[in-house]
Motif scaffolding. Structure first.
Motif, PDB file in Angstrom:
ATOM      1  N   GLU A  23       1.018  -1.191  -0.020  1.00  0.00           N
ATOM      2  CA  GLU A  23       0.050  -0.431   0.112  1.00  0.00           C
ATOM      3  C   GLU A  23       0.617   1.209  -0.363  1.00  0.00           C
ATOM      4  OE1 GLU A  23      -3.436   2.072   2.411  1.00  0.00           O
ATOM      5  OE2 GLU A  23      -2.589   0.186   2.821  1.00  0.00           O
ATOM      6  N   ASP A  24       2.295   1.278   0.542  1.00  0.00           N
ATOM      7  CA  ASP A  24       2.818   2.559   0.724  1.00  0.00           C
ATOM      8  C   ASP A  24       3.921   2.597  -0.606  1.00  0.00           C
ATOM      9  OD1 ASP A  24       2.964   2.579   3.656  1.00  0.00           O
ATOM     10  OD2 ASP A  24       4.515   1.892   3.816  1.00  0.00           O
ATOM     11  N   ALA A  25       3.849   1.680  -0.877  1.00  0.00           N
ATOM     12  CA  ALA A  25       4.261   1.349  -2.488  1.00  0.00           C
ATOM     13  C   ALA A  25       3.488   2.494  -3.613  1.00  0.00           C
ATOM     14  CB  ALA A  25       4.443   0.484  -3.160  1.00  0.00           C
ATOM     15  N   GLY A  26       1.981   1.506  -3.526  1.00  0.00           N
ATOM     16  CA  GLY A  26       0.548   2.304  -4.316  1.00  0.00           C
ATOM     17  C   GLY A  26       0.829   3.916  -3.957  1.00  0.00           C
ATOM     18  N   TRP A  27       0.890   4.175  -2.971  1.00  0.00           N
ATOM     19  CA  TRP A  27       0.889   5.761  -2.755  1.00  0.00           C
ATOM     20  C   TRP A  27       1.799   6.432  -3.284  1.00  0.00           C
ATOM     21  CZ3 TRP A  27      -3.944   7.872  -1.643  1.00  0.00           C
ATOM     22  CH2 TRP A  27      -4.874   7.563  -1.010  1.00  0.00           C
ATOM     23  N   ILE A  28       2.932   5.898  -3.057  1.00  0.00           N
ATOM     24  CA  ILE A  28       4.419   6.977  -3.711  1.00  0.00           C
ATOM     25  C   ILE A  28       3.892   7.032  -5.070  1.00  0.00           C
ATOM     26  CG2 ILE A  28       6.527   6.793  -3.986  1.00  0.00           C
ATOM     27  CD1 ILE A  28       6.823   5.637  -1.628  1.00  0.00           C
ATOM     28  N   ASN A  29       3.334   5.715  -5.604  1.00  0.00           N
ATOM     29  CA  ASN A  29       3.580   5.635  -7.397  1.00  0.00           C
ATOM     30  C   ASN A  29       2.363   6.328  -7.531  1.00  0.00           C
ATOM     31  OD1 ASN A  29       5.073   4.289  -8.681  1.00  0.00           O
ATOM     32  ND2 ASN A  29       4.309   2.350  -7.362  1.00  0.00           N
ATOM     33  N   ALA A  30       1.249   6.709  -6.475  1.00  0.00           N
ATOM     34  CA  ALA A  30       0.085   7.680  -6.874  1.00  0.00           C
ATOM     35  C   ALA A  30       0.035   8.627  -6.673  1.00  0.00           C
ATOM     36  CB  ALA A  30      -1.538   7.175  -5.577  1.00  0.00           C
ATOM     37  N   ALA A  31       1.195   9.186  -5.512  1.00  0.00           N
ATOM     38  CA  ALA A  31       1.575  10.831  -5.590  1.00  0.00           C
ATOM     39  C   ALA A  31       2.191  11.045  -7.078  1.00  0.00           C
ATOM     40  CB  ALA A  31       2.634  10.928  -4.800  1.00  0.00           C
ATOM     41  N   PHE A  32       2.735  10.951  -7.252  1.00  0.00           N
ATOM     42  CA  PHE A  32       3.427  10.919  -8.708  1.00  0.00           C
ATOM     43  C   PHE A  32       2.301  11.702  -9.450  1.00  0.00           C
ATOM     44  CE2 PHE A  32       4.555   9.948 -13.452  1.00  0.00           C
ATOM     45  CZ  PHE A  32       5.609  11.034 -12.933  1.00  0.00           C
ATOM     46  N   PHE A  33       1.137  10.872  -9.562  1.00  0.00           N
ATOM     47  CA  PHE A  33      -0.305  10.748 -10.370  1.00  0.00           C
ATOM     48  C   PHE A  33      -0.324  12.158  -9.737  1.00  0.00           C
ATOM     49  CE2 PHE A  33       1.726   6.983 -13.053  1.00  0.00           C
ATOM     50  CZ  PHE A  33       1.808   7.442 -13.948  1.00  0.00           C
ATOM     51  N   PHE A  34      -1.401  12.009  -8.965  1.00  0.00           N
ATOM     52  CA  PHE A  34      -2.049  13.036  -8.250  1.00  0.00           C
ATOM     53  C   PHE A  34      -1.475  14.050  -8.605  1.00  0.00           C
ATOM     54  CE2 PHE A  34      -3.201  15.483  -4.753  1.00  0.00           C
ATOM     55  CZ  PHE A  34      -4.251  15.620  -4.329  1.00  0.00           C
ATOM     56  N   ILE A  65      12.748  20.063 -10.638  1.00  0.00           N
ATOM     57  CA  ILE A  65      13.155  20.414  -9.453  1.00  0.00           C
ATOM     58  C   ILE A  65      12.265  18.805  -8.724  1.00  0.00           C
ATOM     59  CG2 ILE A  65      11.291  21.482  -7.830  1.00  0.00           C
ATOM     60  CD1 ILE A  65      11.510  24.420  -9.267  1.00  0.00           C
ATOM     61  N   GLY A  66      11.466  18.358  -9.066  1.00  0.00           N
ATOM     62  CA  GLY A  66      10.690  17.510  -8.221  1.00  0.00           C
ATOM     63  C   GLY A  66      11.613  16.182  -8.248  1.00  0.00           C
ATOM     64  N   ALA A  67      12.581  15.713  -9.990  1.00  0.00           N
ATOM     65  CA  ALA A  67      13.557  14.963  -9.646  1.00  0.00           C
ATOM     66  C   ALA A  67      14.902  15.431  -8.633  1.00  0.00           C
ATOM     67  CB  ALA A  67      14.498  14.878 -11.032  1.00  0.00           C
ATOM     68  N   TYR A  68      14.978  17.000  -9.221  1.00  0.00           N
ATOM     69  CA  TYR A  68      16.065  16.910  -7.641  1.00  0.00           C
ATOM     70  C   TYR A  68      16.229  16.292  -6.179  1.00  0.00           C
ATOM     71  CZ  TYR A  68      19.487  19.639  -5.512  1.00  0.00           C
ATOM     72  OH  TYR A  68      21.043  20.691  -4.503  1.00  0.00           O
ATOM     73  N   GLY A  69      14.505  16.709  -6.329  1.00  0.00           N
ATOM     74  CA  GLY A  69      14.737  16.205  -4.261  1.00  0.00           C
ATOM     75  C   GLY A  69      13.979  14.798  -4.235  1.00  0.00           C
ATOM     76  N   PHE A  70      13.647  14.343  -4.766  1.00  0.00           N
ATOM     77  CA  PHE A  70      13.624  12.655  -4.623  1.00  0.00           C
ATOM     78  C   PHE A  70      15.361  12.073  -4.202  1.00  0.00           C
ATOM     79  CE2 PHE A  70      12.406   8.387  -5.928  1.00  0.00           C
ATOM     80  CZ  PHE A  70      11.489   8.077  -5.061  1.00  0.00           C
ATOM     81  N   SER A  79       9.205  11.637   3.319  1.00  0.00           N
ATOM     82  CA  SER A  79       9.407  12.417   2.772  1.00  0.00           C
ATOM     83  C   SER A  79       9.068  12.362   1.316  1.00  0.00           C
ATOM     84  CB  SER A  79      10.654  12.939   3.022  1.00  0.00           C
ATOM     85  OG  SER A  79      11.583  11.287   2.418  1.00  0.00           O
ATOM     86  N   ALA A  80       9.068  11.213   0.103  1.00  0.00           N
ATOM     87  CA  ALA A  80       8.541  10.893  -0.822  1.00  0.00           C
ATOM     88  C   ALA A  80       7.923  11.326  -1.154  1.00  0.00           C
ATOM     89  CB  ALA A  80       9.075   9.538  -0.978  1.00  0.00           C
ATOM     90  N   LEU A  81       6.958  11.534  -0.692  1.00  0.00           N
ATOM     91  CA  LEU A  81       5.504  12.177  -1.493  1.00  0.00           C
ATOM     92  C   LEU A  81       5.828  13.562  -2.207  1.00  0.00           C
ATOM     93  CD1 LEU A  81       3.007  10.566   1.556  1.00  0.00           C
ATOM     94  CD2 LEU A  81       3.524  10.135  -0.748  1.00  0.00           C
ATOM     95  N   PRO A  82       6.315  13.861  -1.362  1.00  0.00           N
ATOM     96  CA  PRO A  82       6.034  15.818  -2.106  1.00  0.00           C
ATOM     97  C   PRO A  82       6.632  15.491  -3.214  1.00  0.00           C
ATOM     98  CG  PRO A  82       6.759  15.982  -0.108  1.00  0.00           C
ATOM     99  CD  PRO A  82       6.676  14.332  -0.443  1.00  0.00           C
ATOM    100  N   TRP A  83       8.101  14.848  -2.964  1.00  0.00           N
ATOM    101  CA  TRP A  83       8.816  15.151  -4.551  1.00  0.00           C
ATOM    102  C   TRP A  83       7.947  14.741  -6.120  1.00  0.00           C
ATOM    103  CZ3 TRP A  83      11.578  19.209  -3.955  1.00  0.00           C
ATOM    104  CH2 TRP A  83      11.760  19.427  -2.552  1.00  0.00           C
ATOM    105  N   ARG A  84       7.963  13.565  -5.215  1.00  0.00           N
ATOM    106  CA  ARG A  84       7.085  12.774  -6.418  1.00  0.00           C
ATOM    107  C   ARG A  84       5.405  13.022  -6.805  1.00  0.00           C
ATOM    108  NH1 ARG A  84       9.493  10.330  -9.739  1.00  0.00           N
ATOM    109  NH2 ARG A  84       7.700   8.214 -10.150  1.00  0.00           N
ATOM    110  N   PHE A  85       4.954  14.159  -6.183  1.00  0.00           N
ATOM    111  CA  PHE A  85       3.958  15.258  -6.862  1.00  0.00           C
ATOM    112  C   PHE A  85       4.558  16.200  -7.897  1.00  0.00           C
ATOM    113  CE2 PHE A  85       1.504  18.476  -6.434  1.00  0.00           C
ATOM    114  CZ  PHE A  85       0.072  18.317  -6.460  1.00  0.00           C
TER     115      PHE A  85
END
Length: 378
Positions: A23-34, A65-70, A79-85
C-alpha cells in the motif's frame, strides 16, 4: 519523462530500504499521478488561450525540481510523497500541453497518426526511464540512479527551444471561459472516449507501477540466469508500447475505433487475469507474458486519445484534453493504490496469490470500457 521510473524501477529496493508495504508503494506511485491529475488539467486548459510552448517549458522546470528533490531529499515514505507529486505535476504540464503544442503546428486534416506517434512517446519515455534508472542502479548504485533522472528535463527544454518557435493562436478562448468544462462534459462523443480512458489508464499505470517488482519476485523463485536483468526486461516490455500504440491506431482506422478498442480491452483482460499466477513458471515464459501484456495494454491508448481530441471543436481541444487527462489519470492515481492494497491483503509481495489477485484487480476495471464506448455511437 526520465523521472517517471525513479520510484517504480527501484520498488524492490525501497520495499526493504524504507520498509514499505504494498500500500505504501501504491501511495508513492499515486502521488506522482496525483500531481499529474491536479495540475495537468489547469495547465492544459491554458493552452486554449496561450501558446502551449510556454506551458511545456514550465512543466520541464517542475519535473527538474521534482527529480532533484527525490534524489537528494527523500529518505522515507513521507518525504518521498511531495517530490513525486512535483515530478508528476511537471509531467502534467508537458504531456497534454505537448500534444496541443504539436497539433497547433500541424496542417489541417486528419491528425490521428500524429497523435498516435505522440501518445506512443509516453511508452518510449517510460521505457527509457526504467532502463536508465535500472541500469545506473545496477552499475553505480541507487543514489546515482536517482541523480541520473535529473538529466531528462534540461534536455527536453533544449529540444523545444531549438526545434520550435512561438506561435500566435488562431482561435483564443475567452479568459472567462477558460476553466468552463461543461461544453466538454456535455459532448457525449468525447466523454465516451474519456470514460474509456479512465479504465485504460487505471490498468496501465498500476501495471507499470508494479511490473518490475513482480518480475523481480518471479526471478527470485526460478533458476533464471543473472543476465536476465528485470530493469532491462521491464524497459523492453514498456518500450513495445510505441509500435503497439501506433499499430493500434492503424487497426482502428481499418476496422473502426470502437471495435478496435473493445477488442484490445478484452485481450488485456485475459493477461491481467493470468499473469500474476505464472510467477513460479519458467522465467522465460513469465517474461514473454509481460512483453505481450506490455504490447496489448498500450494498443488502445492512441485510439482513445485520438477519438477524444477528434470529437472536440477546435476551440475546445485544450479543455477536452484537460478533462481527458484529469479523469483519465485520476484513474491512474487510484489504480496503484487499489493494487497495493489488494497485494497486501492477499498475502503481500512474497505471495504468488497476492500478485495474482493484484493483477486481476487492475485488469477488472477494463470490463467497463466497452460500455463507455457506447456513448460514441451516432
Amino acid at each position: 519523462m526520465s523521472t517517471f521510473a525513479s520510484f517504480p524501477a527501484l520498488t524492490p529496493f525501497f520495499f526493504d530500504h524504507w520498509n514499505l508495504s504494498g500500500e505504501d508503494a501504491g501511495w508513492i506511485n499515486a502521488a506522482f499521478f496525483f500531481g499529474f491529475t491536479l495540475v495537468g488539467p489547469l495547465s492544459t486548459s491554458l493552452t486554449d488561450r496561450i501558446d502551449a510552448r510556454g506551458v511545456f517549458l514550465a512543466g520541464c522546470l517542475m519535473a527538474l525540481i521534482g527529480a532533484y528533490g527525490f534524489a537528494f531529499h527523500a529518505d522515507d515514505f513521507f518525504s518521498a510523497l511531495p517530490w513525486r507529486f512535483i515530478a508528476g505535476a511537471g509531467l502534467g504540464c508537458t504531456y497534454m500541453p505537448g500534444l496541443k503544442l504539436l497539433t497547433d503546428r500541424l496542417p489541417p486534416g486528419d491528425q490521428s497518426r500524429a497523435i498516435a506517434f505522440y501518445t506512443a512517446s509516453f511508452s518510449t519515455g517510460s521505457a527509457v526511464s526504467f532502463l536508465l534508472v535500472g541500469q545506473v542502479n545496477l552499475w553505480l548504485g541507487w543514489e546515482l540512479a536517482l541523480i541520473s533522472a535529473i538529466a531528462g528535463p534540461p534536455i527536453a527544454i533544449a529540444i523545444i527551444l531549438l526545434s520550435t518557435s512561438r506561435k500566435l493562436m488562431d482561435t483564443r478562448r475567452p479568459w472567462s471561459q477558460i476553466f468552463n468544462y461543461m461544453p466538454v462534459l456535455s459532448n457525449r462523443f468525447s466523454m465516451g472516449y474519456i470514460l474509456a480512458y479512465i479504465c485504460h489508464t487505471w490498468e496501465l499505470v498500476a501495471m507499470r507501477s508494479f511490473m518490475l517488482a513482480f518480475l523481480a519476485y518471479s526471478h527470485s523463485l526460478t533458476e533464471a540466469p543473472a543476465w536476465m536483468d528485470v530493469s532491462v526486461i521491464t524497459a523492453a516490455a514498456v518500450f513495445l508500447g510505441l509500435p503497439s500504440s501506433v499499430l493500434g491506431n492503424e487497426l482502428s482506422l481499418r476496422i473502426g475505433r470502437q471495435r478496435s478498442i473493445t477488442l484490445v480491452m478484452i485481450i488485456c483482460l485475459f493477461f491481467s487475469f493470468t499473469i500474476g499466477f505464472t510467477a513460479h513458471m519458467p522465467f522465460v515464459f513469465v517474461v514473454a507474458m509481460a512483453a505481450l501484456y506490455g504490447v496489448m495494454i498500450t494498443a488502445d491508448s492512441s485510439s482513445i486519445t485520438a477519438g477524444a481530441v477528434g470529437s472536440a471543436p477546435a476551440d475546445l481541444r485544450g479543455a477536452t484534453m484537460a478533462v481527458h487527462s484529469f479523469l483519465g489519470f485520476g484513474g491512474g492515481m487510484i489504480g496503484p493504490v487499489v493494487a497495493g492494497i489488494v497485494l497486501d491483503q492477499a498475502g503481500g509481495p512474497e505471495s504468488t496469490m497476492g500478485w495474482g489477485l493484484m493483477f486481476i484487480s487492475m485488469g477488472a476495471i477494463t470490463l467497463l470500457g466497452p460500455f463507455a464506448l457506447r456513448l460514441t455511437r451516432n
